[in-house]
Design an enzyme around this catalytic site. Structure first.
Site, PDB file in Angstrom:
ATOM      1  N   HIS A  73       0.826  -1.217   0.000  1.00 50.21           N
ATOM      2  CA  HIS A  73       0.000   0.000   0.000  1.00 50.21           C
ATOM      3  C   HIS A  73       0.860   1.267   0.000  1.00 50.21           C
ATOM      4  CE1 HIS A  73       0.250  -0.017   4.532  1.00 50.21           C
ATOM      5  NE2 HIS A  73       0.189   1.287   4.361  1.00 50.21           N
ATOM      6  N   ASP A 119       0.096  -7.670   1.641  1.00 56.62           N
ATOM      7  CA  ASP A 119       0.536  -6.261   1.632  1.00 56.62           C
ATOM      8  C   ASP A 119       2.068  -6.184   1.680  1.00 56.62           C
ATOM      9  OD1 ASP A 119       0.569  -3.522   1.704  1.00 56.62           O
ATOM     10  OD2 ASP A 119      -0.165  -3.347   3.778  1.00 56.62           O
ATOM     11  N   GLY A 211       2.396   6.346   8.839  1.00 60.70           N
ATOM     12  CA  GLY A 211       3.781   6.689   8.497  1.00 60.70           C
ATOM     13  C   GLY A 211       4.771   5.605   8.891  1.00 60.70           C
ATOM     14  N   SER A 213       3.989   2.490   8.294  1.00 66.03           N
ATOM     15  CA  SER A 213       3.708   1.445   7.310  1.00 66.03           C
ATOM     16  C   SER A 213       4.917   1.100   6.461  1.00 66.03           C
ATOM     17  CB  SER A 213       2.593   1.876   6.365  1.00 66.03           C
ATOM     18  OG  SER A 213       1.358   1.624   6.949  1.00 66.03           O
ATOM     19  N   GLY A 214       5.026  -0.185   6.155  1.00 67.82           N
ATOM     20  CA  GLY A 214       6.132  -0.651   5.329  1.00 67.82           C
ATOM     21  C   GLY A 214       7.384  -0.935   6.135  1.00 67.82           C
TER      22      GLY A 214
HETATM   23  N1  ARG Z   1      -1.310   2.066   7.094  1.00 73.76           N
HETATM   24  C1  ARG Z   1      -0.677   3.102   7.841  1.00 73.76           C
HETATM   25  C2  ARG Z   1       0.510   3.690   7.087  1.00 73.76           C
HETATM   26  O1  ARG Z   1       0.411   3.813   5.902  1.00 73.76           O
HETATM   27  C3  ARG Z   1      -0.349   2.735   9.235  1.00 73.76           C
HETATM   28  C4  ARG Z   1      -0.194   1.312   9.541  1.00 73.76           C
HETATM   29  C5  ARG Z   1      -0.124   1.051  10.990  1.00 73.76           C
HETATM   30  N2  ARG Z   1      -1.276   1.573  11.625  1.00 73.76           N
HETATM   31  C6  ARG Z   1      -1.661   1.214  12.818  1.00 73.76           C
HETATM   32  N3  ARG Z   1      -2.717   1.775  13.309  1.00 73.76           N
HETATM   33  N4  ARG Z   1      -1.015   0.359  13.487  1.00 73.76           N
HETATM   34  O2  ARG Z   1       1.456   4.170   7.663  1.00 73.76           O
END
Ligand code: ARG
Length: 258
Positions: A73, A119, A211, A213-214
């Site tokens: 993503h 993902d 932020g 993520s990844g």
């Molecule tokens: N999908 C989000 C990103 O792009 C955060 C992922 C983690 N989120 C969470 N609530 N643990 O950074």
């Protein structure tokens, strides 16, 4: 295991309560990577900041001189020419990192943007990263690497430190607990698949956030998970979800030769 069993009832209650509070609502409590701290220079030499048009966008992990693992993503719908990878720094405002341009995104072909299944994305850099000092690759967890419930894992990232989604510029890390498949499954957490693992404290006091993520979740110094999704940041009774590296290990091997 025994510790896990004692938390079973309250956990399920909390899940039921949380689901009535509405999707994705962040808890009112402090939402910075909780229990987290700022990282020391060189503490996470595999950590990457992926920058989109000059701003921090996502995390990643360096797995070879030219390859980064991140979340699908983070790269889907983006152009490699608009993204850069910064390595070797724990402070994005200090300007002491090394910046690399990106040659190619390899998004997992089974990635599903609705469910976040599979993902994972690889990023091929345009030129190799010189290793050493505060820049090093991280080893990947074995295929189908098992995980015992309550195993401690480490997450790190430049992600948001509060509900206003303020980015800190500085790298943070935290310890989180892996959830067993008894709780980390699609019955308890709608939408969960075998390509995902859950981690976090039932209190919601430890979490990744926007932020992050990844970025990496490591166990025993190996990349075990990739920050993927969650319900807000640190919602009570709810874990955060990480792409399960063990499930996608052979795809990484085929495509990154690592
Ligand atoms: N999908 C989000 C990103 O792009 C955060 C992922 C983690 N989120 C969470 N609530 N643990 O950074």
């Amino acid at each position: 295991m025994s510790q896990l069993k004692t938390t079973a009832t309250p956990l399920i209650l909390l899940l039921a309560v949380a689901s009535t509070l509405g999707e994705m609502e962040p808890s009112e409590e402090e939402a910075r990577i909780i229990g987290g701290q700022f990282a020391a220079p060189g503490q996470f030499p595999h950590q990457v900041s992926l920058q989109l048009k000059g701003r921090h966008h996502c995390g990643g992990s360096l797995i070879s001189e030219t390859m980064i693992v991140t979340a699908a993503h983070c790269t889907r719908g983006q152009s490699p020419s608009q993204m850069m990878a910064i390595v070797g720094t724990n402070d994005l405002s200090a300007g002491n990192g090394q910046t690399f341009s990106i040659a190619q995104f390899i998004i997992h072909p089974q990635y599903n943007p609705q469910s976040q299944d599979f993902d994972m994305s690889l990023i091929r850099l345009s030129s190799p990263v010189p290793m050493g000092g505060s820049v090093k690759t991280i080893q990947l967890a074995e295929s189908d690497a098992n995980y015992a419930a309550d195993t401690m894992a480490t997450i790190s990232g430049f992600g948001a430190i509060n509900q206003n989604l303020q980015l800190p510029n500085r790298l943070k890390f935290a310890q989180v607990q892996l959830w067993s498949r008894d709780f980390c499954n699609s019955q308890n957490i709608p939408g969960l698949t075998d390509r995902m693992v859950c981690a976090g404290h039932p209190s919601g006091q430890v979490s990744s956030c926007q932020g992050d993520s990844g970025g990496p979740l490591t166990v025993d110094g190996k990349l075990f998970g990739v920050v993927s999704w969650g319900f807000g940041c640190g919602a009570k009774g709810r874990p955060a979800m990480y792409t399960y590296v063990g499930a996608l290990r052979s795809w990484i091997k085929q495509n990154a030769n690592v």
